[in-house]
Design an enzyme around this catalytic site. Structure first.
Site, short mmCIF file in Angstrom:
data_model
loop_
_atom_site.label_atom_id
_atom_site.label_comp_id
_atom_site.label_asym_id
_atom_site.label_seq_id
_atom_site.Cartn_x
_atom_site.Cartn_y
_atom_site.Cartn_z
N LEU A 231 0.82 -1.21 0.00
CA LEU A 231 0.00 0.00 0.00
C LEU A 231 0.86 1.27 0.00
O LEU A 231 0.46 2.29 0.54
CB LEU A 231 -0.91 0.00 1.25
CG LEU A 231 -1.78 -1.25 1.45
CD1 LEU A 231 -2.45 -1.22 2.82
CD2 LEU A 231 -2.84 -1.33 0.35
N GLY A 235 2.15 1.00 4.02
CA GLY A 235 2.64 -0.31 4.43
C GLY A 235 2.11 -1.44 3.58
O GLY A 235 1.90 -1.28 2.37
N THR A 259 9.80 4.84 -8.30
CA THR A 259 10.06 3.83 -9.33
C THR A 259 10.92 2.70 -8.75
O THR A 259 11.99 2.95 -8.19
CB THR A 259 10.81 4.45 -10.52
OG1 THR A 259 10.12 5.61 -10.96
CG2 THR A 259 10.94 3.45 -11.65
N GLY A 262 8.38 -1.09 -5.42
CA GLY A 262 7.71 -2.39 -5.33
C GLY A 262 8.67 -3.52 -5.69
O GLY A 262 8.63 -4.60 -5.09
N ASP A 263 9.53 -3.28 -6.66
CA ASP A 263 10.51 -4.30 -7.05
C ASP A 263 11.51 -4.55 -5.93
O ASP A 263 11.90 -5.69 -5.67
CB ASP A 263 11.25 -3.87 -8.32
CG ASP A 263 10.32 -3.68 -9.49
OD1 ASP A 263 9.28 -4.37 -9.54
OD2 ASP A 263 10.62 -2.84 -10.35
N SER A 293 14.60 2.78 -0.81
CA SER A 293 14.70 2.93 -2.27
C SER A 293 14.00 4.19 -2.78
O SER A 293 14.42 4.75 -3.78
CB SER A 293 14.13 1.69 -2.97
OG SER A 293 12.72 1.72 -2.99
N GLY A 298 15.87 6.82 -9.80
CA GLY A 298 16.25 5.69 -10.64
C GLY A 298 15.95 4.38 -9.95
O GLY A 298 15.99 4.29 -8.71
O1 RIB Z 1 8.79 -1.29 -11.59
C1 RIB Z 1 9.59 -0.32 -12.21
C2 RIB Z 1 10.04 -0.79 -13.55
O2 RIB Z 1 8.92 -0.93 -14.38
C3 RIB Z 1 10.95 0.15 -14.28
O3 RIB Z 1 12.30 -0.05 -13.96
C4 RIB Z 1 10.58 -0.06 -15.73
O4 RIB Z 1 11.62 -0.60 -16.50
C5 RIB Z 1 9.36 -0.97 -15.72
O5 RIB Z 1 9.67 -2.28 -15.99
#
Ligand code: RIB
Length: 324
Positions: A231, A235, A259, A262-263, A293, A298
């Site tokens: 979220l 959190g 950006t 979440g990854d 992050s 970036g």
């Molecule tokens: O989740 C972020 C990513 O989504 C970016 O780095 C972009 O490349 C897309 O895949």
């Protein structure tokens, strides 16, 4: 569904498997920082423009590796400068790239066009390029999926490939995780292969087929063993076999660029599970990583190292729990 143990005190890890394997995308991100997201038909001048390594798969691989997991990557780049730069980024992070394909000529490395506004929110458009050529699994891919402790996927590769990887990993006994981003309809068969599904609010609404995120989450939670709904600054909520089991508070920070947050969460979570942490402890670790992050512009540059995550948790008074 999986039969692995699943309370917070338990580890999700089973057997002599090792590390995290990512099946996913790699993109070169072209990032424009603006005061606000432009309206349709509007032209805006950016405050800055830059290129960073990205792609949901690559970001998650970097996050797992920097969090301390032995990490392997299955995906594709093009035979071009962007591809070579992304390969170098993986190499620097000690990611095993033996299963990284170089696509046939005419398939450029994936690219993402990203606009980040003054509050750190973004919009993203992806040109899949080489990512779309990852069709099917090789014998070596299958062997790697059989060795991994955790297999983590997203939805920037062809859906059939994701489903094949999930099926192989599930049959082999790996802990199978899907970050269902970008959101698309995923069938019951894919959900059945998963140990953990991770979605944000937007993805929960689409995949859970309800405009109400709570209702969508409950619907999804009944379709998978474990569900995490992230979220953002509020959190995340953890579900196990249809029931909410924990809420994880996000550390309060000023966001410069969300950006890849979440990854970072997904990769750090996968690393923590591979390391033997329990479900809620791993999510707490991941939320500290994600909070770090968002303070850096970036995707890949913003992913923290394990030492930084541990130090931030201590500084913020967050107990990261014990490893199993
Ligand atoms: O989740 C972020 C990513 O989504 C970016 O780095 C972009 O490349 C897309 O895949």
């Amino acid at each position: 569904m999986s039969s692995v143990a699943g309370t917070d005190a338990d580890t999700l890890r089973e057997g002599p498997r090792h590390g995290v394997t990512i099946v996913g995308s790699a993109n070169m991100d072209i990032v424009f920082a603006v005061k606000r997201i432009p309206q349709p038909g509007e032209t805006l001048l950016a405050d800055s423009a830059a290129r960073y390594p990205g792609g949901k798969g690559l970001n998650q691989a970097i996050a797992a590796a920097r969090a301390g997991a032995s990490t392997a990557f299955i995906g594709a780049i093009g035979d071009d400068d962007n591809g070579r730069a992304l390969g170098a980024t993986m190499h620097e992070a000690a990611i095993d790239t033996r299963l990284l394909r170089t696509a046939e000529p005419g398939n450029e490395t994936g690219q993402a066009f990203i606009v980040v506004d003054g509050s750190g929110e973004n919009t993203i458009i992806v040109a899949s390029g080489a990512n779309a050529t990852v069709a099917g699994l090789t014998a070596d891919d299958r062997a790697q999926l059989g060795r991994a402790a955790v297999v983590l996927m997203q939805l920037e590769l062809p859906l059939d490939t994701v489903l094949a990887a999930a099926s192989v990993a599930h049959s082999a006994g790996a802990i199978v995780m899907l970050n269902a981003a970008p959101a698309t309809a995923i069938g019951a068969h894919l959900l059945e292969q998963l140990d953990v599904l991770i979605v944000n609010e937007h993805e929960a609404r689409i995949i859970g087929a309800s405009d109400d995120v709570a209702a969508a989450s409950v619907s999804l939670a009944n379709s998978v063993d474990r569900l995490i709904v992230t979220l953002g600054s509020k959190g995340s909520v953890l579900y196990e076999r249809g029931s909410e089991v924990a809420r994880i508070t996000a550390p309060k920070v000023d966001a410069l660029d969300t950006t890849g947050a979440g990854d970072t969460f997904c990769g750090a979570f996968a690393a923590a599970i591979a390391d033997g942490r329990g479900f809620a402890d791993a999510a707490t670790f991941a939320s500290v990583a994600a909070a770090l992050s968002v303070q850096v512009l970036g995707a890949v540059p913003s992913v923290p190292q394990r030492a930084a995550i541990d130090a931030a948790a201590e500084a913020w008074g967050i107990w990261l729990g014990a490893r199993a």
